[in-house]
Design an enzyme around this catalytic site. Structure first.
Site, PDB file in Angstrom:
ATOM      1  CB  ILE A  15      -0.980  -0.002   1.195  1.00  0.00           C
ATOM      2  CG1 ILE A  15      -1.761  -1.324   1.238  1.00  0.00           C
ATOM      3  CG2 ILE A  15      -1.956   1.168   1.078  1.00  0.00           C
ATOM      4  CD1 ILE A  15      -2.701  -1.481   2.418  1.00  0.00           C
ATOM      5  CB  SER A 127      -7.275  -3.554   9.183  1.00  0.00           C
ATOM      6  OG  SER A 127      -7.910  -4.714   8.701  1.00  0.00           O
ATOM      7  CB  THR A 129      -9.117  -7.026  10.793  1.00  0.00           C
ATOM      8  OG1 THR A 129      -9.176  -8.276  11.439  1.00  0.00           O
ATOM      9  CG2 THR A 129      -8.114  -6.149  11.504  1.00  0.00           C
ATOM     10  CE1 TYR A 152      -2.487  -6.427  10.324  1.00  0.00           C
ATOM     11  CE2 TYR A 152      -4.699  -7.333  10.114  1.00  0.00           C
ATOM     12  CZ  TYR A 152      -3.740  -6.422   9.735  1.00  0.00           C
ATOM     13  OH  TYR A 152      -4.034  -5.494   8.783  1.00  0.00           O
ATOM     14  CE  LYS A 156      -2.888  -2.716  10.846  1.00  0.00           C
ATOM     15  NZ  LYS A 156      -1.878  -1.711  10.471  1.00  0.00           N
ATOM     16  CE1 TYR A 179      -5.804   2.140   4.448  1.00  0.00           C
ATOM     17  CE2 TYR A 179      -4.303   0.325   4.926  1.00  0.00           C
ATOM     18  CZ  TYR A 179      -4.540   1.681   4.784  1.00  0.00           C
ATOM     19  OH  TYR A 179      -3.513   2.550   4.969  1.00  0.00           O
ATOM     20  CG  ASN A 201      -3.961 -11.401   1.789  1.00  0.00           C
ATOM     21  OD1 ASN A 201      -2.887 -10.869   2.048  1.00  0.00           O
ATOM     22  ND2 ASN A 201      -4.953 -11.406   2.648  1.00  0.00           N
ATOM     23  NE  ARG A 297      -8.012 -17.594   6.001  1.00  0.00           N
ATOM     24  CZ  ARG A 297      -7.530 -16.686   5.154  1.00  0.00           C
ATOM     25  NH1 ARG A 297      -6.411 -16.940   4.479  1.00  0.00           N
ATOM     26  NH2 ARG A 297      -8.144 -15.554   4.958  1.00  0.00           N
TER      27      ARG A 297
HETATM   28  N1  UFG Z   1      -9.516 -17.467   0.819  1.00  0.00           N
HETATM   29  C1  UFG Z   1      -9.609 -18.716   0.265  1.00  0.00           C
HETATM   30  N2  UFG Z   1      -8.471 -19.339  -0.119  1.00  0.00           N
HETATM   31  C2  UFG Z   1      -7.239 -18.774   0.017  1.00  0.00           C
HETATM   32  C3  UFG Z   1      -7.149 -17.478   0.581  1.00  0.00           C
HETATM   33  C4  UFG Z   1      -8.307 -16.852   0.981  1.00  0.00           C
HETATM   34  O1  UFG Z   1     -10.710 -19.263   0.134  1.00  0.00           O
HETATM   35  O2  UFG Z   1      -6.232 -19.396  -0.345  1.00  0.00           O
HETATM   36  C5  UFG Z   1     -10.745 -16.771   1.221  1.00  0.00           C
HETATM   37  C6  UFG Z   1     -10.802 -16.475   2.704  1.00  0.00           C
HETATM   38  O3  UFG Z   1     -11.271 -17.560   3.418  1.00  0.00           O
HETATM   39  C7  UFG Z   1     -11.689 -15.235   2.732  1.00  0.00           C
HETATM   40  C8  UFG Z   1     -11.400 -14.540   1.402  1.00  0.00           C
HETATM   41  O4  UFG Z   1     -10.791 -15.524   0.571  1.00  0.00           O
HETATM   42  O5  UFG Z   1     -13.019 -15.631   2.751  1.00  0.00           O
HETATM   43  C9  UFG Z   1     -10.455 -13.376   1.531  1.00  0.00           C
HETATM   44  O6  UFG Z   1      -9.304 -13.809   2.237  1.00  0.00           O
HETATM   45  P1  UFG Z   1      -7.993 -12.929   2.363  1.00  0.00           P
HETATM   46  O7  UFG Z   1      -7.002 -13.722   3.159  1.00  0.00           O
HETATM   47  O8  UFG Z   1      -7.561 -12.426   1.043  1.00  0.00           O
HETATM   48  O9  UFG Z   1      -8.501 -11.657   3.175  1.00  0.00           O
HETATM   49  P2  UFG Z   1      -9.162 -11.576   4.632  1.00  0.00           P
HETATM   50  O10 UFG Z   1     -10.521 -11.000   4.433  1.00  0.00           O
HETATM   51  O11 UFG Z   1      -9.056 -12.812   5.396  1.00  0.00           O
HETATM   52  O12 UFG Z   1      -8.159 -10.562   5.337  1.00  0.00           O
HETATM   53  C10 UFG Z   1      -7.967  -9.284   4.818  1.00  0.00           C
HETATM   54  C11 UFG Z   1      -6.556  -8.806   5.111  1.00  0.00           C
HETATM   55  C12 UFG Z   1      -6.348  -8.613   6.572  1.00  0.00           C
HETATM   56  C13 UFG Z   1      -7.432  -7.798   7.150  1.00  0.00           C
HETATM   57  C14 UFG Z   1      -8.782  -8.322   6.793  1.00  0.00           C
HETATM   58  C15 UFG Z   1      -9.861  -7.384   7.213  1.00  0.00           C
HETATM   59  O13 UFG Z   1      -5.618  -9.734   4.666  1.00  0.00           O
HETATM   60  O14 UFG Z   1      -5.149  -7.914   6.758  1.00  0.00           O
HETATM   61  O15 UFG Z   1      -8.889  -8.454   5.388  1.00  0.00           O
HETATM   62  O16 UFG Z   1     -11.080  -7.944   7.071  1.00  0.00           O
HETATM   63  F1  UFG Z   1      -7.328  -7.790   8.496  1.00  0.00           F
END
Ligand code: UFG
Length: 342
Positions: A15, A127, A129, A152, A156, A179, A201, A297
């Protein structure tokens, strides 16, 4: 008149690097600091190439008073944007002390340096989060913060509280941007997200599957109470997100009146499911993304998306780039990112 000077901590990160480009485009001077623990000098090269400006970079650990103090003595900053932090949710569960120490210490050190040198303006990377799994969607800035689902997320929340209390006690002006899920890359494909190891991610993982570096995507759960059973998020284009920082800096520097602490959601306001995102990536980029359904997860919420209307009203910001565009830029970046910048 000299240009206004902005310090960007974590300036070579995902970012931070995009924000540097947008700030320069808006007429600011920037100084980048980063300890390169989760980024590389390639980002500095990319920023310089896109902007045509020899942006200064100093390798600094933001928890180190002396190193950071040297930077604050060398330049006179008008505002600081503080990104420098660890951000891997899973790692924070395994190594909580590392996260609490680094993320809180770095904010405290930045604030102390600002206080010592008479700088009153900070934009902080928070975030979504901090909302945990909210009772009602979309979330507004006044929605209650639920207990954090990871160390984490807790860092925040704590950092937001530190800013609130500091703003209340002296003449600090602070804006925290919450974010949602940043995705995509600069359209030049000269900067983007550089995940170390297995991407945690979704979009970087999908891009690596499409590129054949990984055999398939695991979709974490298809039994959520959502339209297609997969979890929903608010995916915000990285360039749009970077622009939000320019709006926040503009606002904080224009408003000379009072100390304050403000919070803004930075998202699109549109929920997108994991399956919808996978299929959009395939369609826009004409690639295949093989996937299987895996268990949920730990720590994931069912759905989270923003009400971004406060940012529209107060910052004059709204998301402009579509999911299609973001996923095209993510794919372009994935194809370019192993090519050295010349
Ligand atoms: N997902 C999968 N497979 C993967 C990775 C992710 O199915 O290999 C799914 C997750 O379960 C989730 C979605 O895709 O439902 C998004 O997952 P991300 O890991 O990309 O993002 P998150 O929403 O878990 O987390 C992000 C940021 C964090 C932040 C959060 C705030 O990575 O830093 O959003 O909601 F805290």
């Amino acid at each position: 008149m000299d240009k206004l000077q902005i310090l960007i901590t974590g300036g070579t990160g995902y970012i931070g690097s995009h924000t540097a480009v947008e700030l320069i485009g808006a007429g600011y001077d920037v100084v980048l600091v980063d300890n390169l623990s989760n980024s590389s000098l390639k980002a500095v090269q990319g920023i310089r190439k896109i902007t045509g400006i020899e942006v200064p970079f100093v390798q600094v650990n933001c928890t180190d008073n002396e190193q950071l103090g040297n930077v604050f003595r060398q330049w006179q900053f008008d505002a600081v944007i503080h990104f420098a932090a660890f951000k891997a949710v899973g790692e924070s569960v395994a190594e909580p002390l590392k996260y609490y120490r680094n993320n809180i210490d770095s904010l405290l050190t930045v604030l102390e340096q600002m206080q010592a040198t008479g700088i009153h303006n900070i934009v902080f990377s928070s975030s979504a989060t901090v909302y945990g799994q909210p009772d009602a969607l979309p979330v507004t800035e006044t929605s209650p913060r639920k207990p954090a689902t990871s160390p984490y997320g807790a860092t925040k929340q704590i950092c937001e509280d530190i800013l609130r209390d500091t703003a209340a006690s002296n003449n600090l002006k602070a804006i925290a941007l919450r974010y949602f899920n940043p995705i995509g890359a600069h359209p030049s494909a000269l900067i983007g997200e550089e995940p170390h190891g297995v991407p945690g991610n979704l979009v970087p993982f999908i891009a690596q599957v499409a590129a054949g570096q990984r055999s398939e995507l695991s979709i974490f759960g298809d039994d959520y109470p959502t339209p297609d059973g997969t979890a929903q998020r608010d995916y915000i284009d990285i360039v749009d997100l970077a622009r939000a920082h320019v709006c926040a800096v503009d606002r904080i520097l224009k408003d000379t009146q009072k100390p304050y602490y403000e919070i803004f959601n930075i998202g699109t306001g549109r929920p997108v499911s994991v399956l919808e995102l996978v299929h959009t990536f395939e369609r826009m980029n004409n690639v295949e993304v093989p996937y299987l359904i895996a268990p949920r997860r730990t720590g994931d919420v069912t759905a989270l998306w923003a009400d971004p209307s406060l940012a529209a009203r107060e910052l004059g910001w709204h998301a402009e780039r579509s999911l299609d565009q973001s996923l095209q830029s993510a794919w372009l970046w994935e194809q370019q990112r192993t090519v050295p910048i010349t």
